[in-house]
Design an enzyme around this catalytic site. Structure first.
Site, PDB file in Angstrom:
ATOM      1  N   ASP A 179     -31.177 -10.539 -11.465  1.00  0.00           N
ATOM      2  CA  ASP A 179     -31.085 -10.304 -10.229  1.00  0.00           C
ATOM      3  C   ASP A 179     -32.157  -9.221  -9.604  1.00  0.00           C
ATOM      4  O   ASP A 179     -31.944  -8.052 -10.062  1.00  0.00           O
ATOM      5  CB  ASP A 179     -29.698  -9.670  -9.729  1.00  0.00           C
ATOM      6  CG  ASP A 179     -29.548  -9.539  -8.205  1.00  0.00           C
ATOM      7  OD1 ASP A 179     -30.660  -8.955  -7.471  1.00  0.00           O
ATOM      8  OD2 ASP A 179     -28.470  -9.871  -7.627  1.00  0.00           O
ATOM      9  N   HIS A 180     -33.182  -9.882  -9.050  1.00  0.00           N
ATOM     10  CA  HIS A 180     -34.302  -8.659  -9.148  1.00  0.00           C
ATOM     11  C   HIS A 180     -34.157  -7.686  -8.339  1.00  0.00           C
ATOM     12  O   HIS A 180     -34.613  -6.962  -8.444  1.00  0.00           O
ATOM     13  CB  HIS A 180     -35.597  -9.759  -8.830  1.00  0.00           C
ATOM     14  CG  HIS A 180     -35.761 -10.066  -7.195  1.00  0.00           C
ATOM     15  ND1 HIS A 180     -35.034 -10.865  -6.431  1.00  0.00           N
ATOM     16  CD2 HIS A 180     -36.399  -9.282  -6.236  1.00  0.00           C
ATOM     17  CE1 HIS A 180     -35.389 -10.956  -5.347  1.00  0.00           C
ATOM     18  NE2 HIS A 180     -36.306 -10.122  -5.141  1.00  0.00           N
ATOM     19  N   HIS A 242     -27.680 -10.432  -4.338  1.00  0.00           N
ATOM     20  CA  HIS A 242     -28.448  -8.869  -4.157  1.00  0.00           C
ATOM     21  C   HIS A 242     -27.447  -7.865  -3.187  1.00  0.00           C
ATOM     22  O   HIS A 242     -27.608  -6.816  -3.583  1.00  0.00           O
ATOM     23  CB  HIS A 242     -29.736  -9.230  -3.389  1.00  0.00           C
ATOM     24  CG  HIS A 242     -30.674 -10.174  -4.006  1.00  0.00           C
ATOM     25  ND1 HIS A 242     -30.825 -10.308  -5.020  1.00  0.00           N
ATOM     26  CD2 HIS A 242     -31.501 -11.274  -3.277  1.00  0.00           C
ATOM     27  CE1 HIS A 242     -31.482 -11.554  -5.555  1.00  0.00           C
ATOM     28  NE2 HIS A 242     -31.895 -11.836  -4.490  1.00  0.00           N
TER      29      HIS A 242
END
Ligand code: BG6
Length: 491
Positions: A179-180, A242
């Site tokens: 999950d950046h 996010h």
């Protein structure tokens, strides 16, 4: 920390993610000396390329996406890259991969350490690990890790099935679900701000905090991703991952130690306390919106329904706002408002902690200027924190003057903070899974999301509309007005 010798296999090496994020991120690790000369990267895709052509592509991608590179250094970096044309659904392809990796293991003394990065369409997420194991590629002396891009399934059943498939070949400890947002500097900093400062941690609860807002707005529209986005919408694209990750970071209890499992245990507990909505609660607390035409920075942009490859009758949401509840000792009574959308007025991600008023309104009884204390955590584009306080303006007045104490990370350290992908690749190569999502987190977040999807797909909540270039539909404002709140605009 220095990264151990290893081979990295990128599935989907001719794609956008590889070019824009992965090659530049690896280059940064190399250029900063975290990665020495003993590494190789195998790019895999269906296209026809020679090693040289691929190296040239890597060279160009790094130059394009990294400012101020040194040409010789980039060339040397690119010389570590190899290419293999593969049909990832066909067994013989994997034998070629194995041969190549065996040669590279020897040439680069990788000790059999291998990292597989799946930057491909999700339908291959199950197939590739299965073949990697059945064809013996994972059978080396060294470590084997797999990085999975999102989306990890599209609901709980599909995510569970995918997970079971991957776990046949890799241990949970070796599965790195990206999950950046967790790689962003200021998302990681939430913990430090909270647990490294007694003044915040002691008031970080429902006695002192009135509400929390998390906004992640984008100015871009759907671009050329309609095929994916039409099926996902903002709920699956941004909220399931996010937005919920940021909620967890704000709401988690302090971990006993700064170890991956301690931190992830605390995060998952937040999801266990998150109120899972029934249909009526979904209708009441979750707003979905879609952009119509409008202007962004003076330029006219089309409505979502007019975008390429979008169904003209599409009900896909490009915006979500929601009021969440965390039913535990610390947070009962504190609403968490979240909103995210495309084609909004600004590109910004910000968390705002709104504190309660003091017990007696000595100063703010008769002035409009009173502002509650706000702690803003600026995730992007600025990175930093600011605290809004009330003071007195100069002179003989009983007025109030809101002042901001601001810390800007970028200007303070005078350097660009590493990109999320650089941090996450670094962690993964070192075997640190703190900022990757564990399966129980993923499962619980789907359980929460599936209830919303189900209500929307069923008798449903209406879709609302907002002009491109605005901060979302009126209904999202109403959601907060009803509680006597309003959204704090990004600063
Ligand atoms: C991705 C979504 O995960 O995050 C995109 O798929 C979105 O739709 C992007 O644009 C936003 O990321 P960032 O880092 O630009 O806020």
């Amino acid at each position: 920390h220095s990264i151990p010798n290893a081979s990295i296999v990128i599935f989907g090496a001719t794609g956008d993610l590889a070019h824009r994020k992965l090659f530049p991120a690896l280059y940064q690790l190399y250029q900063k000396g975290h990665m020495k000369e003993n590494f190789s990267v195998v790019g895999v895709s269906r296209k026809e390329y020679s090693h040289e052509q691929f190296q040239q592509e890597v060279y160009e991608a790094v130059n394009e996406h990294t400012p101020g590179t040194e040409s010789d250094k980039v060339k040397k970096f690119a010389s570590h890259f190899y290419y293999l044309k593969m049909d990832v659904t066909s067994e013989p392809s994997y034998h070629e991969l194995e041969e190549l990796l065996n040669v590279l293991d020897r040439d680069y003394q990788t000790n059999g350490n291998r990292l597989y990065y799946l930057a491909m369409a999700p339908r291959f997420f199950g197939t590739i690990p299965t073949f990697l194991k059945s064809e013996g590629i994972t059978n080396t002396e060294g470590w084997q890790r797999i990085v999975i891009e999102k989306p990890f399934g599209h609901d709980l059943p599909s995510a569970t099935k995918l997970n079971e498939e991957i776990q046949q070949s890799f241990n949970e400890d070796d599965i790195y679900r990206i999950d950046h947002y967790l790689g962003k500097e200021m998302v990681q900093n939430i913990q430090v701000i909270r647990f490294g400062n007694a003044i915040f941690e002691s008031i970080w609860n429902n006695k002192y905090i009135d509400s929390v807002q998390i906004t992640s707005s984008e100015t871009l529209g759907v671009e050329d991703r309609a095929a994916y986005y039409e099926k996902s919408g903002a709920l699956l694209d941004m909220v399931q991952n996010h937005m919920l990750q940021m909620v967890m970071m704000v709401a988690m209890e302090p971990p006993g130690e700064l170890k991956p499992e301690h931190i992830r245990d605390e995060k998952v507990k937040v999801l266990r306390s998150l109120r899972f909505f029934n249909e009526e609660e979904v209708r009441k607390n979750v707003i979905r919106g879609q952009y119509t035409d409008g202007k962004i920075k003076g330029e006219s942009v089309p409505a979502y329904l007019k975008e390429e490859n979008v169904d003209p009758e599409s009900k896909t949401e490009t915006f979500v706002a929601a009021k969440l509840f965390i039913d535990n000792f610390r947070w009962t009574g504190v609403p968490f408002y979240i909103r995210t959308g495309k084609r909004m007025a600004v590109k910004s991600t910000e968390i705002v902690i709104q504190f309660k008023q003091g017990p007696m309104a000595l100063y703010h009884a008769n002035t409009e200027k009173y502002q509650p204390n706000l702690l803003r955590i600026h995730i992007q584009p600025d990175e930093g924190v600011s605290l809004t306080l009330n003071a007195k303006p100069k002179g003989d007045t009983s007025d109030l003057l809101p002042i901001d104490m601001t810390y800007n990370n970028k200007s303070a350290t005078d350097m660009n903070s590493p990109e999320a992908y650089e941090k996450l690749l670094h962690d993964c190569l070192l075997g640190n899974s703190t900022y990757f999502t564990r399966w129980d987190e993923v499962a619980l977040s789907w359980e929460f999301i599936d209830r919303i999807t189900k209500t929307w797909n069923g008798t449903g909540a209406p879709i609302t509309y907002y002009n491109s270039g605005s901060m979302g539909p009126q209904e999202a404002e109403q959601l907060l007005y009803a509680d006597g709140h309003s959204w704090w605009e990004p600063t």
